[in-house]
Design a protein around this motif. Structure first.
Motif, mmCIF file in Angstrom:
data_model
loop_
_atom_site.group_PDB
_atom_site.id
_atom_site.type_symbol
_atom_site.label_atom_id
_atom_site.label_comp_id
_atom_site.label_asym_id
_atom_site.label_seq_id
_atom_site.Cartn_x
_atom_site.Cartn_y
_atom_site.Cartn_z
ATOM 1 N N ARG A 76 0.835 -1.201 0.000
ATOM 2 C CA ARG A 76 0.000 0.000 0.000
ATOM 3 C C ARG A 76 0.873 1.256 0.000
ATOM 4 N NH1 ARG A 76 -5.467 -0.771 2.356
ATOM 5 N NH2 ARG A 76 -5.315 1.481 2.719
ATOM 6 N N ASP A 79 2.323 1.877 -3.452
ATOM 7 C CA ASP A 79 1.307 2.429 -4.360
ATOM 8 C C ASP A 79 1.147 3.924 -4.144
ATOM 9 O OD1 ASP A 79 0.854 -0.027 -5.489
ATOM 10 O OD2 ASP A 79 -0.860 -0.518 -4.199
ATOM 11 N N ASP A 219 -1.626 5.868 3.826
ATOM 12 C CA ASP A 219 -0.651 4.789 3.688
ATOM 13 C C ASP A 219 0.794 5.172 3.997
ATOM 14 O OD1 ASP A 219 -2.748 3.163 2.761
ATOM 15 O OD2 ASP A 219 -2.516 3.948 0.724
ATOM 16 N N TYR A 259 -5.897 -1.216 9.223
ATOM 17 C CA TYR A 259 -5.962 -1.606 7.809
ATOM 18 C C TYR A 259 -6.674 -2.941 7.592
ATOM 19 C CZ TYR A 259 -2.611 2.109 6.764
ATOM 20 O OH TYR A 259 -1.991 3.326 6.612
#
Length: 429
Positions: A76, A79, A219, A259
């Motif tokens: 994550r 990304d 994130d 998460y």
């Protein structure tokens, strides 16, 4: 003493684990010199060394790394980081290095870093036609950052064996770790600009400012917060490195709940794996303690200090010789073995010279990091090969490591010439 070193090297080449090699040689030598009483003293010395409070951060730092590694939270983060890296030369390699810096601040494990980014980024870079040398080099460099950027388990081990403040070493390594990452990224951008075939450009969907900010808040910021919390507690003196590491480990589990990655299976696996590594490190320290006793009892430490001090009247030359020795040993020996052999000899020299021990410790750490990227026993090299497809050869991996080794040496020289880059933050405490 020469016979002892020859015996050590000979037994190491049989494949016996390093810690047990040192224990075996120390036990035999001590028994030969003082009989049963000597062996009893050896055992007591080992116990005293591993019972130090300064070692307790190690399992908590290990837990932090294992949680982020096994929960998949790093995917994550990558990304979200990729949204901030625009169309620059070597985009994917730069994302790998940035991600390596972030994860290094949470794991402290070269193997975990290299394996993770090899699994996540290698297939994508291969698909985009990146140079195999650049792929291997950037992934290994991102992994090697974990040895310097705190919290580094090897830094804790170094502080314990050398008798230096663990907290100050961790604080002192922050700027050098960032410098290493910056130099790696600058090299990547320059080489990909000069040789576009190394990293063919490709179209990707540009994210809006809103998407970038949301991704960062979700994130990236939480992971950075944990790092800042851990290092902030150590830096301000609010708590010990142990208390800071424990809060960091707790924070990593809380993030997995946030998460929706938490499970009791994850807790069990991270605790077991962390304890396994911690036990290995404690056994290594026990072996180091035994070897240090042998060096002291035979007078080898004193003789070695005298010999090194006689090499030159210049502090700079003596320090340079010691650092070159560490780098040279990295070609043939694993990092913990290097520490166990050299620190009992080198630290008295450093103290006699009146050199800042934190400055020397961080330089020492970078020299050990260089050993992770040098054949034939560099751990990052073999980890990279383990996660690579057959078309990525050991030749590609070796060639990929070389430019990043040059960056390591450049940073090492810079830090040696400008000590405040290391000592400034610890001196603020």
């Amino acid at each position: 003493m020469t016979l002892i070193f020859v015996a050590l090297l000979a037994i190491m080449f049989t494949g016996l684990p390093i810690a047990f090699t040192f224990m075996l040689v120390s036990t035999v030598v001590m028994f030969a010199m003082q009989g049963e009483f000597g062996v009893r003293q050896l055992v007591l010395g080992m116990y005293d060394q591993v019972a130090q409070f300064s070692l307790t951060p190690i399992p908590f730092f290990m837990i932090m790394g294992e949680v982020f590694y096994q929960s998949g939270l790093v995917s994550r983060t990558l990304d979200s980081l990729s949204k901030f890296v625009k169309k620059v030369p070597g985009r994917l390699a730069i994302i790998t290095l940035l991600g390596g810096g972030v994860f290094a601040a949470l794991s402290g494990s070269v193997v975990a870093n290299t394996a993770m980014f090899g699994s996540l980024m290698l297939p994508e870079m291969m698909k985009r036609g990146y140079s195999k040398k650049l792929i291997a080099g950037s992934i290994m460099a991102s992994g090697a950052l974990a040895m310097v950027i705190p919290p580094s388990a090897l830094a804790v081990l170094l502080g314990s064996i050398a008798g230096i403040s663990v907290g100050k070493i961790l604080i002192g390594a922050i700027i050098p770790g960032i410098l290493l990452m910056v130099f790696y990224i600058l090299y990547t951008m320059i080489v990909c600009t000069m040789k576009p075939e190394y990293a063919p450009s490709f179209d990707f969907e540009e994210s809006s400012l809103k998407e970038k900010l949301i991704g960062a808040l979700k994130d990236i910021v939480p992971l950075i917060f944990i790092f800042l919390m851990v290092m902030g507690i150590i830096f301000t003196g609010i708590g010990t490195p142990t208390e800071a590491a424990a809060l960091g480990a707790l924070g990593s589990y809380i993030l997995t709940i946030f998460y929706k990655k938490f499970s009791w299976k994850l807790v069990y696996k991270t605790l077991v794996d962390s304890l396994r590594v911690t036990a290995m490190i404690l056994i290594i320290i026990a072996g180091s303690a035994g070897f240090s006793q042998i060096l002291a009892m035979t007078g080898a430490s004193r003789d070695a200090v005298i010999a090194i001090m006689a090499m030159s009247s210049s502090k700079t030359i003596i320090i340079a010789i010691m650092l070159v020795i560490i780098v040279a040993l990295g070609f043939f020996m694993e990092q913990t073995a290097i520490m166990m052999i050299t620190l009992p000899i080198m630290m008295p020299v450093v103290l006699n010279l009146g050199v800042d021990t934190i400055w020397f410790a961080v330089l020492y750490l970078i020299c050990l990091q260089i050993g992770q990227l040098t054949p034939p026993v560099g751990l990052a090299l073999f980890t990279m090969k383990g996660v690579s497809p057959p078309e990525v050869t050991m030749g590609d991996i070796y060639n990929g490591a070389i430019p990043f080794l040059y960056m390591d040496i450049l940073v090492l020289v810079l830090l040696a010439v400008i000590p405040p880059l290391i000592t400034w933050l610890p001196n603020l405490q």
